[in-house]
Design a protein around this motif. Structure first.
Motif, PDB file in Angstrom:
ATOM      1  N   ARG A  93      -8.632   1.018  -7.520  1.00 38.33           N
ATOM      2  CA  ARG A  93      -8.196   0.894  -8.918  1.00 38.33           C
ATOM      3  C   ARG A  93      -8.619   2.126  -9.716  1.00 38.33           C
ATOM      4  O   ARG A  93      -9.803   2.472  -9.731  1.00 38.33           O
ATOM      5  CB  ARG A  93      -8.830  -0.333  -9.576  1.00 38.33           C
ATOM      6  CG  ARG A  93      -8.525  -1.644  -8.874  1.00 38.33           C
ATOM      7  CD  ARG A  93      -9.259  -2.790  -9.552  1.00 38.33           C
ATOM      8  NE  ARG A  93      -9.132  -4.028  -8.797  1.00 38.33           N
ATOM      9  CZ  ARG A  93      -8.137  -4.901  -8.912  1.00 38.33           C
ATOM     10  NH1 ARG A  93      -7.164  -4.689  -9.776  1.00 38.33           N
ATOM     11  NH2 ARG A  93      -8.113  -6.002  -8.182  1.00 38.33           N
ATOM     12  N   ALA A  97      -6.471  -3.535 -14.387  1.00 37.90           N
ATOM     13  CA  ALA A  97      -5.287  -4.394 -14.552  1.00 37.90           C
ATOM     14  C   ALA A  97      -5.445  -5.589 -13.613  1.00 37.90           C
ATOM     15  O   ALA A  97      -6.392  -5.653 -12.832  1.00 37.90           O
ATOM     16  CB  ALA A  97      -4.015  -3.607 -14.210  1.00 37.90           C
ATOM     17  N   GLY A  98      -4.513  -6.516 -13.703  1.00 33.71           N
ATOM     18  CA  GLY A  98      -4.419  -7.622 -12.745  1.00 33.71           C
ATOM     19  C   GLY A  98      -5.679  -8.455 -12.634  1.00 33.71           C
ATOM     20  O   GLY A  98      -6.324  -8.777 -13.626  1.00 33.71           O
ATOM     21  N   ASP A 173      -3.305   0.932  -9.598  1.00 34.55           N
ATOM     22  CA  ASP A 173      -4.059   0.358  -8.476  1.00 34.55           C
ATOM     23  C   ASP A 173      -3.118   0.149  -7.300  1.00 34.55           C
ATOM     24  O   ASP A 173      -1.898   0.236  -7.456  1.00 34.55           O
ATOM     25  CB  ASP A 173      -4.754  -0.962  -8.876  1.00 34.55           C
ATOM     26  CG  ASP A 173      -3.788  -2.025  -9.386  1.00 34.55           C
ATOM     27  OD1 ASP A 173      -2.623  -2.057  -8.949  1.00 34.55           O
ATOM     28  OD2 ASP A 173      -4.205  -2.839 -10.231  1.00 34.55           O
ATOM     29  N   ASP A 195       5.714  -2.429  -4.245  1.00 37.03           N
ATOM     30  CA  ASP A 195       5.391  -3.842  -4.030  1.00 37.03           C
ATOM     31  C   ASP A 195       3.891  -4.049  -3.921  1.00 37.03           C
ATOM     32  O   ASP A 195       3.396  -5.144  -4.168  1.00 37.03           O
ATOM     33  CB  ASP A 195       6.019  -4.308  -2.708  1.00 37.03           C
ATOM     34  CG  ASP A 195       7.248  -5.156  -2.940  1.00 37.03           C
ATOM     35  OD1 ASP A 195       7.855  -5.031  -4.015  1.00 37.03           O
ATOM     36  OD2 ASP A 195       7.591  -5.950  -2.031  1.00 37.03           O
ATOM     37  N   MET A 197       1.549  -1.745  -5.197  1.00 36.26           N
ATOM     38  CA  MET A 197       0.799  -0.887  -6.130  1.00 36.26           C
ATOM     39  C   MET A 197       1.258  -1.143  -7.556  1.00 36.26           C
ATOM     40  O   MET A 197       2.345  -1.691  -7.770  1.00 36.26           O
ATOM     41  CB  MET A 197       0.955   0.598  -5.766  1.00 36.26           C
ATOM     42  CG  MET A 197       2.333   1.065  -5.493  1.00 36.26           C
ATOM     43  SD  MET A 197       2.407   2.808  -4.930  1.00 36.26           S
ATOM     44  CE  MET A 197       1.853   2.749  -3.258  1.00 36.26           C
TER      45      MET A 197
HETATM   46  N1  UDP Z   1      -1.930  -6.351  -3.974  1.00 36.26           N
HETATM   47  C1  UDP Z   1      -1.068  -6.521  -2.922  1.00 36.26           C
HETATM   48  N2  UDP Z   1      -1.172  -7.641  -2.153  1.00 36.26           N
HETATM   49  C2  UDP Z   1      -2.112  -8.582  -2.351  1.00 36.26           C
HETATM   50  C3  UDP Z   1      -2.999  -8.413  -3.436  1.00 36.26           C
HETATM   51  C4  UDP Z   1      -2.888  -7.290  -4.231  1.00 36.26           C
HETATM   52  O1  UDP Z   1      -0.194  -5.682  -2.683  1.00 36.26           O
HETATM   53  O2  UDP Z   1      -2.171  -9.557  -1.589  1.00 36.26           O
HETATM   54  C5  UDP Z   1      -1.831  -5.151  -4.825  1.00 36.26           C
HETATM   55  C6  UDP Z   1      -1.227  -5.470  -6.175  1.00 36.26           C
HETATM   56  O3  UDP Z   1       0.168  -5.246  -6.194  1.00 36.26           O
HETATM   57  C7  UDP Z   1      -1.930  -4.479  -7.092  1.00 36.26           C
HETATM   58  C8  UDP Z   1      -3.289  -4.272  -6.414  1.00 36.26           C
HETATM   59  O4  UDP Z   1      -3.127  -4.669  -5.071  1.00 36.26           O
HETATM   60  O5  UDP Z   1      -1.245  -3.238  -7.083  1.00 36.26           O
HETATM   61  C9  UDP Z   1      -4.405  -5.049  -7.101  1.00 36.26           C
HETATM   62  O6  UDP Z   1      -4.009  -6.399  -7.183  1.00 36.26           O
HETATM   63  P1  UDP Z   1      -4.892  -7.451  -8.009  1.00 36.26           P
HETATM   64  O7  UDP Z   1      -6.170  -7.708  -7.282  1.00 36.26           O
HETATM   65  O8  UDP Z   1      -5.015  -6.964  -9.412  1.00 36.26           O
HETATM   66  O9  UDP Z   1      -4.107  -8.804  -7.923  1.00 36.26           O
HETATM   67  P2  UDP Z   1      -2.809  -9.324  -8.705  1.00 36.26           P
HETATM   68  O10 UDP Z   1      -3.035  -9.137 -10.174  1.00 36.26           O
HETATM   69  O11 UDP Z   1      -1.681  -8.490  -8.194  1.00 36.26           O
HETATM   70  O12 UDP Z   1      -2.749 -10.757  -8.319  1.00 36.26           O
END
Ligand code: UDP
Length: 235
Positions: A93, A97-98, A173, A195, A197
């Motif tokens: 990251r 976000a997320g 991220d 998909d 990122m």
């Molecule tokens: N991500 C992914 N697959 C997963 C979990 C996360 O491709 O099973 C990617 C997601 O698209 C983002 C990054 O990893 O770019 C961080 O994801 P996050 O932990 O913030 O989870 P989210 O908000 O996508 O549930």
């Protein structure tokens, strides 16, 4: 090809081949979110995700990152080294976000410098929980593997962030998966597309990635194709 094995993932299908060290990965016209709870089947999505992945895998290979990429077969099959996947998702990251913002008090959009590197267990049934180094150690993962994953992910981040910056996108991220090839070498595997990122238009928090689908905010195939065209036209 009667003994071809098929492994169906959420958006990709893996076929074994007559060569034991090689698999074919078909990128499907399918998108999922929320651990498969939300699904759609946009035409052209498999092809563009494969094109972006191919572009990025080649750039990383050029910069000395070992990946599973071998070649592509029109129009959405990638020939790859067969690897034993390490069931750990490595998330890097640069901007908060997320889940980081959902699970902590860190505000969305905060810059993370140095980048935050996190490890999640790759297990949909357990909802991919966040791992600690102690948990990884108790699960039998060596400190050497931890260091290898971490340093590779940081290098991948430097290369990808620079590429996206050149097309005026911020790499917020992303998630990486790794596996070991038949020689025991660690290879970057899975896919490298919007998909897996978050990409924001530079200087804004406008999404150009799967968040468009997650939040019903736009046509991912159109946006992914625009990204691929820009990447492809880079000098
Ligand atoms: N991500 C992914 N697959 C997963 C979990 C996360 O491709 O099973 C990617 C997601 O698209 C983002 C990054 O990893 O770019 C961080 O994801 P996050 O932990 O913030 O989870 P989210 O908000 O996508 O549930």
């Amino acid at each position: 090809m009667t003994d071809t094995q098929i492994i169906k993932g959420k958006v990709k299908t893996v076929f074994t081949t007559s060569e034991p060290d090689k698999v074919l990965i078909q990128y499907e016209d399918k998108v999922t979110a929320g651990n498969g709870r939300k699904v759609d089947f946009p035409i052209g999505k498999g092809r563009v995700c494969m094109q972006i992945s191919e572009f990025l895998f080649k750039k990383l290979e050029d910069r000395g990152i070992r990946t599973h990429y071998i070649s592509t077969i029109p129009e959405r099959i990638m020939s790859c080294k067969k690897v034993d996947i390490v069931p750990i998702e490595v998330v890097v990251r640069n901007v908060a976000a997320g889940s980081l913002c959902r699970q902590t008090y860190i505000e969305e959009g905060s810059s993370l410098n140095p980048p935050l590197v996190e490890f999640y267990l790759k297990d949909d049934l357990k909802d991919d929980p966040l791992l600690t180094t102690d948990r990884m150690e108790r699960m039998g993962y060596t400190e050497m593997l931890y260091s290898e994953l971490r340093s590779s992910a940081i290098k991948v981040n430097d290369i990808l962030a620079d590429i996206f910056d050149r097309i005026e996108l911020t790499l917020v991220d992303f998630k990486l998966e790794y596996g070991h090839d038949s020689n025991g070498n660690l290879c970057l595997a899975d896919e490298l597309s919007p998909d897996s990122m978050r990409l924001w238009k530079r200087g804004t928090s406008e999404s150009c990635d799967k968040d468009l689908f997650r939040k019903d905010k736009g046509d991912i195939v159109e946006v992914y194709n625009q990204i691929f065209d820009k990447l492809n036209n880079l000098p």
